[in-house]
Design an enzyme around this catalytic site. Structure first.
Site, short mmCIF file in Angstrom:
data_model
loop_
_atom_site.label_atom_id
_atom_site.label_comp_id
_atom_site.label_asym_id
_atom_site.label_seq_id
_atom_site.Cartn_x
_atom_site.Cartn_y
_atom_site.Cartn_z
N HIS A 42 -20.83 -38.71 -15.76
CA HIS A 42 -19.50 -39.22 -15.48
C HIS A 42 -18.93 -39.86 -16.75
O HIS A 42 -19.62 -40.01 -17.75
CB HIS A 42 -19.54 -40.23 -14.34
CG HIS A 42 -20.50 -41.35 -14.59
ND1 HIS A 42 -21.83 -41.30 -14.22
CD2 HIS A 42 -20.34 -42.56 -15.20
CE1 HIS A 42 -22.44 -42.41 -14.59
NE2 HIS A 42 -21.56 -43.20 -15.18
N ARG A 123 -32.45 -39.91 -23.27
CA ARG A 123 -32.82 -40.24 -21.89
C ARG A 123 -31.59 -39.91 -21.04
O ARG A 123 -30.53 -40.51 -21.19
CB ARG A 123 -33.20 -41.72 -21.78
CG ARG A 123 -33.52 -42.20 -20.36
CD ARG A 123 -32.33 -42.90 -19.76
NE ARG A 123 -32.64 -43.67 -18.57
CZ ARG A 123 -31.71 -44.15 -17.73
NH1 ARG A 123 -30.42 -43.93 -17.96
NH2 ARG A 123 -32.06 -44.85 -16.68
N ASP A 125 -29.26 -39.92 -18.04
CA ASP A 125 -28.93 -40.76 -16.89
C ASP A 125 -28.47 -39.90 -15.73
O ASP A 125 -27.58 -39.06 -15.87
CB ASP A 125 -27.82 -41.74 -17.30
CG ASP A 125 -27.40 -42.66 -16.18
OD1 ASP A 125 -28.18 -43.57 -15.84
OD2 ASP A 125 -26.29 -42.46 -15.63
N GLU A 155 -34.03 -39.23 -16.05
CA GLU A 155 -34.17 -40.38 -15.16
C GLU A 155 -34.17 -39.88 -13.72
O GLU A 155 -33.13 -39.72 -13.10
CB GLU A 155 -33.01 -41.37 -15.36
CG GLU A 155 -33.14 -42.61 -14.49
CD GLU A 155 -31.80 -43.11 -13.95
OE1 GLU A 155 -31.77 -44.24 -13.42
OE2 GLU A 155 -30.80 -42.37 -14.01
N HIS A 236 -34.88 -51.75 -16.01
CA HIS A 236 -33.68 -52.57 -15.87
C HIS A 236 -33.01 -52.38 -14.52
O HIS A 236 -32.16 -53.18 -14.14
CB HIS A 236 -32.69 -52.23 -16.99
CG HIS A 236 -32.18 -50.83 -16.92
ND1 HIS A 236 -32.96 -49.75 -17.23
CD2 HIS A 236 -30.97 -50.35 -16.57
CE1 HIS A 236 -32.26 -48.64 -17.07
NE2 HIS A 236 -31.04 -48.97 -16.66
N ASP A 237 -33.36 -51.32 -13.79
CA ASP A 237 -32.72 -51.03 -12.50
C ASP A 237 -33.41 -51.71 -11.33
O ASP A 237 -32.88 -51.69 -10.22
CB ASP A 237 -32.70 -49.52 -12.24
CG ASP A 237 -31.64 -48.80 -13.05
OD1 ASP A 237 -30.51 -49.32 -13.11
OD2 ASP A 237 -31.92 -47.73 -13.62
#
Length: 251
Positions: A42, A123, A125, A155, A236-237
């Protein structure tokens, strides 16, 4: 960052392109590899092609770069229905249409640009949304042509074996292994509300069960790819490992 506007510029809040180049040089001198976070699913609402769609509607040459349901596009007025696809329902993050050849080429060129600038990997997303036929095979081919050692990691929070057949990504973020580590290392002390989503009903693991679980993960994909997996105990999630264990710093 997670609402990209210009994919060729590092946000000035993070130092801009000049400081990034200095950071990259310093890391290379210290044999530290740099992997960038690729937000290609996005864009931010201020992404110029989307702004063009807002202004010109159905007449915009960029309209098929996105998933537009009707015109005029309504990105700003929250009381009105959102009439385009936004990441996780968020109207400030319009999703790209990766089946569009222009979008596909744009994303490929961005990825190539930063590899040529010297980064060591990407990486990806939320990559499962970028699933148009041949997309990841082309991405791998083009990036490996520039740097055969470039590291491509997706991811994914669930079983990723369909993407790890050797012609798409090199590895994934190994969330299933993280979940098993939590259920073993924090057995009896887990705060279930902080576990990996969907794992709340999974019981703690003893040593034998943990070994069986890890072996089953290893057997799902080629061993050479297992050696490249991105393994961790928290990200971090999610809640930090010490939080999952109920702040147990002794056991």
């Amino acid at each position: 960052r997670y609402k990209p506007i210009d994919f060729y510029k590092v946000d000035r809040l993070l130092g801009g392109n000049k400081e990034f180049k200095l950071l990259l040089n310093d890391c290379q001198q210290r044999n530290i590899h740099v992997v960038l976070d690729a937000v290609f699913n996005h864009v931010g609402i201020a992404f110029p092609p989307f702004q063009d769609v807002i202004e010109y509607g159905a007449a915009s040459p960029w309209k098929n770069w996105f998933h537009i349901e009707s015109f005029p596009v309504n990105p700003y007025e929250g009381l009105k229905p959102r009439n385009f696809r936004g990441w996780n329902g968020n109207r400030t993050m319009p999703e790209l249409n990766h089946s569009n050849p222009g979008v596909r080429e744009f994303v490929m060129r961005v990825a190539e640009y930063w590899v040529r600038r010297g980064i060591d990997g990407w990486r990806f997303d939320h990559p499962q949304n970028m699933n148009s036929p041949g997309f990841w095979e082309e991405m791998r081919s083009r990036l490996k042509h520039i740097n055969p050692n470039v590291y491509l990691v997706g991811e994914l929070w669930t079983d990723a074996s369909p993407w790890l057949n050797g012609n798409q990504w090199d590895a994934v973020m190994n969330y299933p292994l993280m979940g098993a580590i939590h259920r073993f290392a924090a057995a009896g002390r887990m705060r279930n509300e902080h576990l990996l989503q969907g794992a709340q009903d999974q019981p703690a693991l003893n040593a034998a069960e943990f070994a069986f679980h890890v072996e089953s993960l290893i057997n799902k994909i080629p061993y050479e790819i297992q050696l490249a997996q991105f393994n961790f105990i928290n990200t971090h999630d999610l809640a930090r490992f010490i939080t999952v264990t109920g702040d147990d710093r002794v056991s």
